[in-house]
Design a protein around this motif. Structure first.
Motif, PDB file in Angstrom:
ATOM      1  N   GLU A  70       0.719  -1.282   0.012  1.00  0.00           N
ATOM      2  CA  GLU A  70      -0.008  -0.044   0.123  1.00  0.00           C
ATOM      3  C   GLU A  70       0.739   1.274  -0.069  1.00  0.00           C
ATOM      4  O   GLU A  70       0.569   2.158  -0.765  1.00  0.00           O
ATOM      5  CB  GLU A  70      -0.900   0.122   1.255  1.00  0.00           C
ATOM      6  N   PRO A  71       1.856   1.370   0.810  1.00  0.00           N
ATOM      7  CA  PRO A  71       2.687   2.578   0.663  1.00  0.00           C
ATOM      8  C   PRO A  71       3.493   2.704  -0.650  1.00  0.00           C
ATOM      9  O   PRO A  71       3.681   3.969  -1.153  1.00  0.00           O
ATOM     10  CB  PRO A  71       3.798   2.530   1.709  1.00  0.00           C
ATOM     11  N   ILE A  72       3.478   1.917  -1.389  1.00  0.00           N
ATOM     12  CA  ILE A  72       4.125   1.914  -2.720  1.00  0.00           C
ATOM     13  C   ILE A  72       3.066   2.630  -3.645  1.00  0.00           C
ATOM     14  O   ILE A  72       3.363   3.549  -4.398  1.00  0.00           O
ATOM     15  CB  ILE A  72       4.655   0.519  -3.151  1.00  0.00           C
ATOM     16  N   PHE A  73       1.796   1.793  -3.653  1.00  0.00           N
ATOM     17  CA  PHE A  73       0.549   2.669  -4.362  1.00  0.00           C
ATOM     18  C   PHE A  73       0.422   4.105  -3.912  1.00  0.00           C
ATOM     19  O   PHE A  73       0.123   4.965  -4.930  1.00  0.00           O
ATOM     20  CB  PHE A  73      -0.725   1.848  -4.239  1.00  0.00           C
ATOM     21  N   LYS A  74       0.556   4.584  -2.763  1.00  0.00           N
ATOM     22  CA  LYS A  74       0.351   5.763  -2.312  1.00  0.00           C
ATOM     23  C   LYS A  74       1.631   6.692  -2.772  1.00  0.00           C
ATOM     24  O   LYS A  74       1.224   7.986  -3.175  1.00  0.00           O
ATOM     25  CB  LYS A  74       0.443   6.002  -0.672  1.00  0.00           C
ATOM     26  N   TRP A  75       2.595   6.330  -2.782  1.00  0.00           N
ATOM     27  CA  TRP A  75       3.843   7.071  -3.573  1.00  0.00           C
ATOM     28  C   TRP A  75       3.484   7.130  -5.006  1.00  0.00           C
ATOM     29  O   TRP A  75       3.685   8.242  -5.514  1.00  0.00           O
ATOM     30  CB  TRP A  75       5.145   6.450  -3.133  1.00  0.00           C
ATOM     31  N   ILE A  76       3.243   6.209  -5.625  1.00  0.00           N
ATOM     32  CA  ILE A  76       2.985   6.438  -7.097  1.00  0.00           C
ATOM     33  C   ILE A  76       1.882   7.390  -7.459  1.00  0.00           C
ATOM     34  O   ILE A  76       1.793   8.152  -8.040  1.00  0.00           O
ATOM     35  CB  ILE A  76       2.607   4.843  -7.648  1.00  0.00           C
ATOM     36  N   ALA A  77       0.548   7.141  -6.611  1.00  0.00           N
ATOM     37  CA  ALA A  77      -0.359   8.138  -6.658  1.00  0.00           C
ATOM     38  C   ALA A  77       0.021   9.521  -6.639  1.00  0.00           C
ATOM     39  O   ALA A  77      -0.214  10.534  -7.202  1.00  0.00           O
ATOM     40  CB  ALA A  77      -1.679   7.988  -5.748  1.00  0.00           C
ATOM     41  N   ASN A  78       0.761   9.852  -5.408  1.00  0.00           N
ATOM     42  CA  ASN A  78       1.612  11.110  -5.316  1.00  0.00           C
ATOM     43  C   ASN A  78       2.268  11.484  -6.472  1.00  0.00           C
ATOM     44  O   ASN A  78       2.383  12.684  -6.916  1.00  0.00           O
ATOM     45  CB  ASN A  78       2.409  10.994  -4.030  1.00  0.00           C
ATOM     46  N   GLN A  79       3.089  10.688  -7.079  1.00  0.00           N
ATOM     47  CA  GLN A  79       3.884  10.855  -8.059  1.00  0.00           C
ATOM     48  C   GLN A  79       3.218  11.287  -9.464  1.00  0.00           C
ATOM     49  O   GLN A  79       3.230  12.471 -10.163  1.00  0.00           O
ATOM     50  CB  GLN A  79       4.889   9.840  -8.526  1.00  0.00           C
ATOM     51  N   GLU A  80       1.995  10.658  -9.661  1.00  0.00           N
ATOM     52  CA  GLU A  80       0.922  10.750 -10.608  1.00  0.00           C
ATOM     53  C   GLU A  80       0.291  12.366 -10.571  1.00  0.00           C
ATOM     54  O   GLU A  80       0.136  12.795 -11.452  1.00  0.00           O
ATOM     55  CB  GLU A  80       0.267   9.711 -10.878  1.00  0.00           C
ATOM     56  N   SER A  81      -0.071  12.515  -9.259  1.00  0.00           N
ATOM     57  CA  SER A  81      -0.600  13.790  -9.159  1.00  0.00           C
ATOM     58  C   SER A  81       0.289  14.965  -9.257  1.00  0.00           C
ATOM     59  O   SER A  81      -0.257  16.107  -9.460  1.00  0.00           O
ATOM     60  CB  SER A  81      -1.194  13.677  -7.551  1.00  0.00           C
ATOM     61  N   LEU A  82       1.457  14.978  -9.652  1.00  0.00           N
ATOM     62  CA  LEU A  82       2.440  15.882  -9.761  1.00  0.00           C
ATOM     63  C   LEU A  82       1.986  16.317 -11.343  1.00  0.00           C
ATOM     64  O   LEU A  82       2.327  17.468 -11.763  1.00  0.00           O
ATOM     65  CB  LEU A  82       3.945  15.495  -9.678  1.00  0.00           C
ATOM     66  N   PHE A  83       1.438  15.438 -12.037  1.00  0.00           N
ATOM     67  CA  PHE A  83       1.576  15.911 -13.779  1.00  0.00           C
ATOM     68  C   PHE A  83       0.090  15.658 -14.252  1.00  0.00           C
ATOM     69  O   PHE A  83      -0.640  14.819 -13.459  1.00  0.00           O
ATOM     70  CB  PHE A  83       2.207  14.595 -14.146  1.00  0.00           C
ATOM     71  N   THR A  84      -0.388  16.409 -14.738  1.00  0.00           N
ATOM     72  CA  THR A  84      -1.950  16.707 -15.500  1.00  0.00           C
ATOM     73  C   THR A  84      -1.657  16.799 -16.853  1.00  0.00           C
ATOM     74  O   THR A  84      -1.058  17.842 -17.119  1.00  0.00           O
ATOM     75  CB  THR A  84      -2.788  17.535 -14.975  1.00  0.00           C
ATOM     76  N   ASN A  85      -2.258  16.085 -17.853  1.00  0.00           N
ATOM     77  CA  ASN A  85      -2.192  16.487 -19.176  1.00  0.00           C
ATOM     78  C   ASN A  85      -0.561  16.341 -19.557  1.00  0.00           C
ATOM     79  O   ASN A  85      -0.369  17.051 -20.660  1.00  0.00           O
ATOM     80  CB  ASN A  85      -3.084  17.689 -19.824  1.00  0.00           C
ATOM     81  N   ASN A  86       0.214  15.462 -19.130  1.00  0.00           N
ATOM     82  CA  ASN A  86       1.344  15.408 -19.465  1.00  0.00           C
ATOM     83  C   ASN A  86       2.459  16.807 -19.331  1.00  0.00           C
ATOM     84  O   ASN A  86       3.486  17.101 -19.760  1.00  0.00           O
ATOM     85  CB  ASN A  86       1.752  14.921 -20.810  1.00  0.00           C
ATOM     86  N   THR A  87       1.705  17.935 -18.456  1.00  0.00           N
ATOM     87  CA  THR A  87       2.378  18.957 -18.148  1.00  0.00           C
ATOM     88  C   THR A  87       2.892  18.927 -16.768  1.00  0.00           C
ATOM     89  O   THR A  87       1.828  18.665 -15.741  1.00  0.00           O
ATOM     90  CB  THR A  87       1.286  20.236 -18.509  1.00  0.00           C
ATOM     91  N   PRO A  88       4.074  18.961 -16.447  1.00  0.00           N
ATOM     92  CA  PRO A  88       4.387  18.914 -15.116  1.00  0.00           C
ATOM     93  C   PRO A  88       3.748  20.260 -14.106  1.00  0.00           C
ATOM     94  O   PRO A  88       4.105  21.221 -14.725  1.00  0.00           O
ATOM     95  CB  PRO A  88       5.709  18.805 -15.097  1.00  0.00           C
ATOM     96  N   LYS A  89       3.298  19.664 -13.299  1.00  0.00           N
ATOM     97  CA  LYS A  89       2.780  20.890 -12.027  1.00  0.00           C
ATOM     98  C   LYS A  89       4.324  21.347 -11.421  1.00  0.00           C
ATOM     99  O   LYS A  89       4.242  22.630 -11.114  1.00  0.00           O
ATOM    100  CB  LYS A  89       1.966  20.350 -10.889  1.00  0.00           C
ATOM    101  N   ARG A  90       5.062  20.636 -11.186  1.00  0.00           N
ATOM    102  CA  ARG A  90       6.384  21.087 -10.631  1.00  0.00           C
ATOM    103  C   ARG A  90       7.530  19.792 -10.949  1.00  0.00           C
ATOM    104  O   ARG A  90       7.137  18.821 -11.429  1.00  0.00           O
ATOM    105  CB  ARG A  90       6.186  20.966  -9.120  1.00  0.00           C
TER     106      ARG A  90
END
Length: 95
Positions: A70-90
């Motif tokens: 589960e901690p790995i899934f949470k980390w991946i979800a956090n990493q994915e949330s950094l990006f939307t529409n292939n445009t990096p938020k940060r």
């Protein structure tokens, strides 16, 4: 060996700040090993001094816990949330 101690001795502080350590235990099913590996495990278990390790080497073990991922899934979800529409938020920083 203690993985966290080994990492802290082997890697710089800058790299360690970017690591996300998630301990995952596993399973050793001796009957699924190649015969030569079973022989090596049997020999190694005879010379091992720690009784718990000796038992695990001789009999195998099963510490597989699917909830521990589960901690790995949470980390991946956090990493994915950094990006939307292939445009990096940060920008992610790599050392």
């Amino acid at each position: 060996p203690n993985l966290q101690q080994w990492l802290s001795k082997s890697l710089s502080k800058e790299i360690l700040e970017h690591l996300h350590y998630v301990p995952l235990r596993g399973r050793l099913v001796l009957n699924e090993l190649h015969w030569i590996m079973r022989v090596f495990m049997k020999i190694a278990s005879k010379v091992e001094k720690d009784p718990d390790t000796k038992k695990r080497m001789a009999e195998g073990f099963d510490h597989l816990d699917k909830n521990s991922i589960e901690p790995i899934f949470k980390w991946i979800a956090n990493q994915e949330s950094l990006f939307t529409n292939n445009t990096p938020k940060r920008q992610l920083q790599f050392v």
